[in-house]
Design a protein around this motif. Structure first.
Motif, PDB file in Angstrom:
ATOM      1  N   UNK A  91       0.263  -1.007   0.352  1.00 52.49           N
ATOM      2  CA  UNK A  91       0.185  -0.313   0.248  1.00 52.49           C
ATOM      3  C   UNK A  91       0.508   1.311   0.185  1.00 52.49           C
ATOM      4  N   UNK A  92       0.616   1.955  -1.340  1.00 51.68           N
ATOM      5  CA  UNK A  92       1.119   3.254  -0.614  1.00 51.68           C
ATOM      6  C   UNK A  92      -0.019   4.766   0.073  1.00 51.68           C
ATOM      7  N   UNK A  93       0.950   5.298   0.712  1.00 54.02           N
ATOM      8  CA  UNK A  93       0.253   6.699   0.851  1.00 54.02           C
ATOM      9  C   UNK A  93       0.272   7.850  -0.127  1.00 54.02           C
ATOM     10  N   UNK A  94      -0.473   8.548   0.383  1.00 54.26           N
ATOM     11  CA  UNK A  94      -0.376   9.344  -1.218  1.00 54.26           C
ATOM     12  C   UNK A  94      -1.695  10.700  -0.304  1.00 54.26           C
ATOM     13  N   UNK A  95      -0.516  12.256  -0.491  1.00 57.99           N
ATOM     14  CA  UNK A  95      -1.780  13.494   0.315  1.00 57.99           C
ATOM     15  C   UNK A  95      -2.358  13.622  -0.490  1.00 57.99           C
ATOM     16  N   UNK A  96      -3.503  14.283   0.437  1.00 58.99           N
ATOM     17  CA  UNK A  96      -4.586  14.677  -0.878  1.00 58.99           C
ATOM     18  C   UNK A  96      -4.636  16.369  -0.342  1.00 58.99           C
ATOM     19  N   UNK A  97      -5.360  16.588  -1.412  1.00 55.44           N
ATOM     20  CA  UNK A  97      -5.181  17.879  -1.345  1.00 55.44           C
ATOM     21  C   UNK A  97      -5.068  18.354   0.020  1.00 55.44           C
ATOM     22  N   UNK A  98      -6.374  18.437   0.953  1.00 57.05           N
ATOM     23  CA  UNK A  98      -5.990  19.003   2.235  1.00 57.05           C
ATOM     24  C   UNK A  98      -4.566  18.953   2.729  1.00 57.05           C
ATOM     25  N   UNK A  99      -5.159  18.031   2.943  1.00 58.49           N
ATOM     26  CA  UNK A  99      -2.843  17.148   3.379  1.00 58.49           C
ATOM     27  C   UNK A  99      -1.494  18.239   2.971  1.00 58.49           C
ATOM     28  N   UNK A 100      -1.487  18.154   1.516  1.00 56.28           N
ATOM     29  CA  UNK A 100      -0.791  19.272   0.435  1.00 56.28           C
ATOM     30  C   UNK A 100      -0.588  20.816   1.562  1.00 56.28           C
ATOM     31  N   UNK A 101      -2.254  21.776   1.727  1.00 65.23           N
ATOM     32  CA  UNK A 101      -2.680  23.052   1.859  1.00 65.23           C
ATOM     33  C   UNK A 101      -2.321  22.618   3.514  1.00 65.23           C
ATOM     34  N   UNK A 102      -2.479  22.082   3.790  1.00 64.96           N
ATOM     35  CA  UNK A 102      -1.789  21.577   5.628  1.00 64.96           C
ATOM     36  C   UNK A 102      -0.242  21.975   5.986  1.00 64.96           C
TER      37      UNK A 102
END
Length: 139
Positions: A91-102
């Motif tokens: 499994x890979x972990x990918x940032x969400x748009x909100x994660x990138x903003x935070x």
């Protein structure tokens, strides 16, 4: 006055590191994010598609602990788990748009917290500290 011992210098370095970590934790509290979560989010954004083992390695924690940190980020919608394109079992972990903003907000808070502490030094002392610390960083 005798020169400081390695132990006292080490104690001073440890005290400064603790002070900086406390400042980071206080800065991240505004977003209800722990330092471990902030670091995991940083790894996920810098190494998009990172496996949990990569996150654990960067955070220097057990894989089980990395799973807990990523679970908390995922529950808040800051990262997503996706099948690893190179290995169906992983499994890979990918940032969400909100994660990138935070991540951007946390980076700014981190810079501000560090500057609050290190800003006490003049430019020449700061440059000398950076030079010395760079010599001590493990390769």
């Amino acid at each position: 006055m005798p020169p400081p011992s390695a132990a006292s210098t080490g104690d001073l370095l440890t005290a400064v590191a603790r002070s900086l970590r406390r400042r980071y934790a206080a800065a991240f509290a505004e977003w209800d994010v722990t330092p471990a979560q902030a670091r995991a989010l940083r790894v996920a954004t810098e190494h998009e598609g990172a496996r949990l083992s990569v996150i654990a390695e960067h955070l220097q924690i057990a894989p089980r602990s990395a799973t807990e940190v990523v679970d908390a980020l995922e529950a808040r919608g800051l990262v997503e788990r996706r099948p690893d394109p190179g290995d169906r079992r992983a499994t890979s972990v990918v940032p969400s748009p909100e994660g990138l903003r935070l991540r951007r907000l946390l980076d700014e808070a981190r810079r501000h917290a560090a500057e609050e502490l290190l800003g006490r030094l003049g430019p020449a002392d700061r440059a000398e500290l950076d030079r010395i610390l760079a010599l001590l960083v493990d390769p």
